[in-house]
Design a protein around this motif. Sequence first.
Motif, PDB file in Angstrom:
ATOM      1  N   GLU A   1      19.891   6.765  -4.547  1.00  0.00           N
ATOM      2  CA  GLU A   1      18.777   7.057  -5.456  1.00  0.00           C
ATOM      3  C   GLU A   1      17.660   6.221  -4.655  1.00  0.00           C
ATOM      4  O   GLU A   1      16.529   6.873  -4.430  1.00  0.00           O
ATOM      5  CB  GLU A   1      18.730   6.327  -6.896  1.00  0.00           C
ATOM      6  N   TRP A   2      17.634   5.126  -4.311  1.00  0.00           N
ATOM      7  CA  TRP A   2      16.705   4.371  -3.299  1.00  0.00           C
ATOM      8  C   TRP A   2      16.377   4.869  -2.139  1.00  0.00           C
ATOM      9  O   TRP A   2      15.035   5.042  -1.673  1.00  0.00           O
ATOM     10  CB  TRP A   2      17.160   2.946  -3.121  1.00  0.00           C
ATOM     11  N   GLY A   3      17.429   5.468  -1.500  1.00  0.00           N
ATOM     12  CA  GLY A   3      17.242   6.174  -0.161  1.00  0.00           C
ATOM     13  C   GLY A   3      16.443   7.555  -0.435  1.00  0.00           C
ATOM     14  O   GLY A   3      15.864   8.162   0.734  1.00  0.00           O
ATOM     15  N   GLY A   4      16.749   8.122  -1.564  1.00  0.00           N
ATOM     16  CA  GLY A   4      15.967   9.362  -1.878  1.00  0.00           C
ATOM     17  C   GLY A   4      14.562   9.072  -2.584  1.00  0.00           C
ATOM     18  O   GLY A   4      14.069  10.398  -2.574  1.00  0.00           O
ATOM     19  N   THR A   5      14.002   8.196  -2.556  1.00  0.00           N
ATOM     20  CA  THR A   5      12.832   7.811  -3.119  1.00  0.00           C
ATOM     21  C   THR A   5      11.704   8.157  -2.026  1.00  0.00           C
ATOM     22  O   THR A   5      11.961   8.016  -0.890  1.00  0.00           O
ATOM     23  CB  THR A   5      12.526   6.389  -3.563  1.00  0.00           C
ATOM     24  N   SER A   6      10.384   8.429  -2.633  1.00  0.00           N
ATOM     25  CA  SER A   6       9.523   9.085  -1.549  1.00  0.00           C
ATOM     26  C   SER A   6       9.071   7.753  -0.929  1.00  0.00           C
ATOM     27  O   SER A   6       9.127   6.421  -1.116  1.00  0.00           O
ATOM     28  CB  SER A   6       8.288   9.630  -2.232  1.00  0.00           C
ATOM     29  N   PRO A   7       8.528   7.624   0.505  1.00  0.00           N
ATOM     30  CA  PRO A   7       8.003   6.429   1.140  1.00  0.00           C
ATOM     31  C   PRO A   7       6.812   5.881   0.229  1.00  0.00           C
ATOM     32  O   PRO A   7       7.005   4.556   0.146  1.00  0.00           O
ATOM     33  CB  PRO A   7       7.256   7.085   2.224  1.00  0.00           C
ATOM     34  N   ASP A   8       5.989   6.729  -0.698  1.00  0.00           N
ATOM     35  CA  ASP A   8       5.084   6.153  -1.446  1.00  0.00           C
ATOM     36  C   ASP A   8       5.527   5.295  -2.617  1.00  0.00           C
ATOM     37  O   ASP A   8       4.920   4.267  -2.785  1.00  0.00           O
ATOM     38  CB  ASP A   8       4.153   7.233  -1.988  1.00  0.00           C
TER      39      ASP A   8
ATOM     40  N   LEU B   1       5.154  -7.987   3.470  1.00  0.00           N
ATOM     41  CA  LEU B   1       5.469  -6.831   2.406  1.00  0.00           C
ATOM     42  C   LEU B   1       4.490  -5.849   2.387  1.00  0.00           C
ATOM     43  O   LEU B   1       4.916  -4.591   2.520  1.00  0.00           O
ATOM     44  CB  LEU B   1       6.085  -7.561   1.167  1.00  0.00           C
ATOM     45  N   ARG B   2       3.360  -6.030   2.357  1.00  0.00           N
ATOM     46  CA  ARG B   2       2.225  -5.162   2.393  1.00  0.00           C
ATOM     47  C   ARG B   2       2.138  -4.280   3.730  1.00  0.00           C
ATOM     48  O   ARG B   2       1.652  -3.119   3.507  1.00  0.00           O
ATOM     49  CB  ARG B   2       0.885  -5.839   1.967  1.00  0.00           C
ATOM     50  N   SER B   3       2.275  -5.099   4.760  1.00  0.00           N
ATOM     51  CA  SER B   3       2.401  -4.315   6.002  1.00  0.00           C
ATOM     52  C   SER B   3       3.407  -2.975   5.944  1.00  0.00           C
ATOM     53  O   SER B   3       3.123  -1.878   6.352  1.00  0.00           O
ATOM     54  CB  SER B   3       2.617  -5.192   7.123  1.00  0.00           C
ATOM     55  N   PHE B   4       4.595  -3.502   5.428  1.00  0.00           N
ATOM     56  CA  PHE B   4       5.697  -2.343   5.441  1.00  0.00           C
ATOM     57  C   PHE B   4       5.135  -1.182   4.378  1.00  0.00           C
ATOM     58  O   PHE B   4       5.311   0.065   4.754  1.00  0.00           O
ATOM     59  CB  PHE B   4       6.937  -2.997   4.910  1.00  0.00           C
ATOM     60  N   ALA B   5       4.606  -1.673   3.435  1.00  0.00           N
ATOM     61  CA  ALA B   5       3.852  -0.688   2.517  1.00  0.00           C
ATOM     62  C   ALA B   5       3.034   0.329   3.078  1.00  0.00           C
ATOM     63  O   ALA B   5       3.217   1.400   2.869  1.00  0.00           O
ATOM     64  CB  ALA B   5       3.562  -1.570   1.139  1.00  0.00           C
ATOM     65  N   GLU B   6       2.063  -0.167   3.757  1.00  0.00           N
ATOM     66  CA  GLU B   6       1.267   0.241   4.578  1.00  0.00           C
ATOM     67  C   GLU B   6       1.637   1.437   5.380  1.00  0.00           C
ATOM     68  O   GLU B   6       1.516   2.457   5.766  1.00  0.00           O
ATOM     69  CB  GLU B   6       0.097  -0.685   5.305  1.00  0.00           C
ATOM     70  N   TYR B   7       2.858   0.841   6.292  1.00  0.00           N
ATOM     71  CA  TYR B   7       3.424   1.707   7.234  1.00  0.00           C
ATOM     72  C   TYR B   7       4.190   2.901   6.529  1.00  0.00           C
ATOM     73  O   TYR B   7       4.050   4.058   7.201  1.00  0.00           O
ATOM     74  CB  TYR B   7       4.348   0.673   8.032  1.00  0.00           C
ATOM     75  N   LEU B   8       4.750   2.745   5.460  1.00  0.00           N
ATOM     76  CA  LEU B   8       5.376   3.674   4.626  1.00  0.00           C
ATOM     77  C   LEU B   8       4.405   4.660   4.090  1.00  0.00           C
ATOM     78  O   LEU B   8       4.459   5.952   4.194  1.00  0.00           O
ATOM     79  CB  LEU B   8       5.938   3.023   3.390  1.00  0.00           C
ATOM     80  N   ARG B   9       3.070   4.307   3.807  1.00  0.00           N
ATOM     81  CA  ARG B   9       2.119   5.176   3.359  1.00  0.00           C
ATOM     82  C   ARG B   9       1.404   6.085   4.563  1.00  0.00           C
ATOM     83  O   ARG B   9       1.081   6.957   4.520  1.00  0.00           O
ATOM     84  CB  ARG B   9       0.876   4.480   2.628  1.00  0.00           C
ATOM     85  N   SER B  10       1.553   5.385   5.767  1.00  0.00           N
ATOM     86  CA  SER B  10       1.144   6.147   6.851  1.00  0.00           C
ATOM     87  C   SER B  10       2.169   7.111   7.181  1.00  0.00           C
ATOM     88  O   SER B  10       1.586   8.206   7.963  1.00  0.00           O
ATOM     89  CB  SER B  10       0.976   5.240   8.180  1.00  0.00           C
TER      90      SER B  10
ATOM     91  N   LEU C   1      14.305  -2.813   2.742  1.00  0.00           N
ATOM     92  CA  LEU C   1      14.037  -2.229   1.454  1.00  0.00           C
ATOM     93  C   LEU C   1      13.059  -0.781   1.717  1.00  0.00           C
ATOM     94  O   LEU C   1      13.147   0.296   1.340  1.00  0.00           O
ATOM     95  CB  LEU C   1      12.964  -2.791   0.605  1.00  0.00           C
ATOM     96  N   ALA C   2      12.106  -1.155   2.894  1.00  0.00           N
ATOM     97  CA  ALA C   2      11.212   0.079   3.318  1.00  0.00           C
ATOM     98  C   ALA C   2      11.973   1.217   3.983  1.00  0.00           C
ATOM     99  O   ALA C   2      11.580   2.242   3.869  1.00  0.00           O
ATOM    100  CB  ALA C   2      10.265  -0.562   4.271  1.00  0.00           C
ATOM    101  N   ALA C   3      13.009   0.978   4.565  1.00  0.00           N
ATOM    102  CA  ALA C   3      13.828   1.993   5.109  1.00  0.00           C
ATOM    103  C   ALA C   3      14.546   2.628   3.975  1.00  0.00           C
ATOM    104  O   ALA C   3      15.029   3.775   4.346  1.00  0.00           O
ATOM    105  CB  ALA C   3      14.896   1.299   6.020  1.00  0.00           C
TER     106      ALA C   3
END
Lengths: 451, 451
Positions: free
Chosen positions: A14-21, A67-76, A132-134
């Motif tokens: 489930e976690w692997g299938g979540t969207s990057p956002d 943590l917020r850098s990885f979040a930003e990277y995910l959103r990019s 977690l980001a991955a």
Amino acid sequence: MEEVLDRAAQAAREWGGTSPDDRAAALDAVAGALDRESAELVALAEWECRLPGDRLRAEVGRTTFQLRSFAEYLRSGAVNGVVIDHEDVHWPPGPRPDLRRMLVPLGPVAVFGSTSYPFAFSVAGSDTASALAAGCPVVVKASHSYPDLADRTAEVVEEVLPKGVFALVHGRRCARQLVLDPRIKAVAFIGSSRVGRELHHLAATRPEPIPFYGGFGSVNPVFVTPRAVAKRGGEIARGFAQALSQQSGQLCTKPGLLVVPEGFAGDVAAEVRALRAEPLFNKLVAKRFETGVEALSAFLDVLVEGGPGAGGHAPTLLRTTAADILAGHDEALDECFGPVSVVATYRDSNELLELAAALPGQLTATVQGEDDDVLPELVAELTGRAGRVVWNQWPNDIATTPAMHHGGPWPATTSPFHTSVGVRAVERFQRPVVFQGFPSHLLPEVLEDNR
Amino acid sequence: MEEVLDRAAQAAREWGGTSPDDRAAALDAVAGALDRESAELVALAEWECRLPGDRLRAEVGRTTFQLRSFAEYLRSGAVNGVVIDHEDVHWPPGPRPDLRRMLVPLGPVAVFGSTSYPFAFSVAGSDTASALAAGCPVVVKASHSYPDLADRTAEVVEEVLPKGVFALVHGRRCARQLVLDPRIKAVAFIGSSRVGRELHHLAATRPEPIPFYGGFGSVNPVFVTPRAVAKRGGEIARGFAQALSQQSGQLCTKPGLLVVPEGFAGDVAAEVRALRAEPLFNKLVAKRFETGVEALSAFLDVLVEGGPGAGGHAPTLLRTTAADILAGHDEALDECFGPVSVVATYRDSNELLELAAALPGQLTATVQGEDDDVLPELVAELTGRAGRVVWNQWPNDIATTPAMHHGGPWPATTSPFHTSVGVRAVERFQRPVVFQGFPSHLLPEVLEDNR
């Protein structure tokens, strides 16, 4: 433990299938929760880790920034590593099908927290954030140095994440069990090479071998050229003393070997002698440090005798020569965690280069130089042996930026390709998959056309 | 051998220090030389590998295309993986220094040529081209299947490259020696998992462990849904028979397991029965194939008995059920190189999904489907287990394109992160280094400002 691993395995799909956002929002939530609980966490860490409050507050800031850098990277979107080749019947070596590549998570990851950084490389640190980001659930093995802080941090993290995505475990017996369990698909480890190498061997030889990202530390040599000594010897000696004693030498990036022209060792010793005694993290670290210094002292001359005293441990400085190291007396090339360093003198630039060429893999290698002739060759030699090469600065601090590479060739780490700091740390927990000839409605969203 | 390794180690510094443009020119020169000698090389290969001339000419074309793709990638600059962060005293977690990251070569690489592709995955194939592109000297261990072709190809390659950058060695004893030698810094291997796993273990446990990129092959399962059978069963049966027998089944991407609804196995058998006998590469391959089929036949029903006859080996088709595999009779999950495959029948979509979930790591997994309900779950399951997921096509051909990922989770390969086809194959032989605070004149050219 069984239950923890079962939950992680179940959460992986489930976690692997979540969207990057969605994962970005979760990482932001972890950062927000840590910020809110910062005062309590820092107070706990001051008591349990014997580190100053200011230093710890800055580290919490670094942790939430990560943590917020990885979040930003995910959103990019960059995190998905998407490459799309449309069908092309005229492709030169033969018609090619529609091919769409992306990165997918490896599965549950075991993270071993570091002693030196109770926040930034621990329960909610860079390894956890990047896994977690991955899209990988994380099981953290708490450092024995701060069990209460680890528990409290884990509570804060667990509360804002979906069930099963994060868990904390304690105890030495957990280590082997985690690395060997078939539900665990990768390991991130920061710590001593003694324990780390044993776990690395288990990971590499289990029935299904898994990636083991071990950061073991190194002596982080600093090479000082004659012109640098002539121009700013005093400044270099002071800078080195400060770098050696930063956080009582309890950093994987501490300069543990200073390579200087003959005649400069005395200036360095004077600066080290002036340093204050500082407390070490705990008794176990202190014991290991004392044993390590004792072993080094059996082979090397003691220039500054530090050791235990009022207020903690004063820094120790030992002395050897490049010629001795090159003759095989290479005790100075093994890391000793804590406030100790070795100064090695060289006679000429040939010896300097030979010593550089004899180094095992390093996290960092530093040059303090001016316009010396030897520099291009020295820099090339160090580039072949270190993950980070530093010019006229000190290696201790590890900036959290996109270009950072915190890693290096064996034996400094177990994987020369990967960084444990910066957004690329996420690549350790992702592998590529390519979809061939798929219709849009069966593709993961990030691979659809017109995205 | 000693001399070869010494020359490779000596060449590493100079070759690693060449500009990407210079390495691109060298790869183009290799491609040009192969093109010029193509007729002679193909004639040699027809005789030594028992493959048709057209097939071999196409493979030389693929090989020179690959070399030129790496040259283009080098010229694009992307190969350097440059990331530059300028100094920023206002960087949120604390002032950051100037940091410039690039990729550097690992050092000499040992390449083990494949039997199936005497050009494209051999002496001057993808592994060699990508290692050279990275800046690594290459020592190729020739396949025992075509020693003369390997020698002649090596002569062509050696003539256009700087001394020491490329060498060919022969003989089984070389294999262990190469993998264990401290001058070798990475290994690329295509071949049997029996030999490959032994060498992988040596690479992972030598004093300085090195990356070992082993592509071992897999059964490359194909899942056929009920609606696909209803709509185009005949076409699927014919397509499968063709895919099974392409190059006499001597491909790492051969579909070795066909998963079909009950009742469809007979249609598949009829198509396989109609296939002609074709020669195998050589006696050793034929012997191993016969032993492999014998072992499978001890456990599984024989639907089509192929085996040796006039003109070569006719394809063999065996039969099992998904239920039997799930009950632990999983012989059908082990690859058998050559013209043999297993058809496994399933009763319902639950059994189909359970079988998918029971698969070990695969190079490829294929779905032949229409608008069946089970598809999203099936695709998700296969995405978790394969390097390439194929829709309504066959997995045999491996397009050389930027998006291609030819790899997969253990036990299909030893490194789930890396591809051996496409320009990203170069990443296997590069590691990052970051330069901190360096003046322009001491930086590698690709890291200077205004590039």
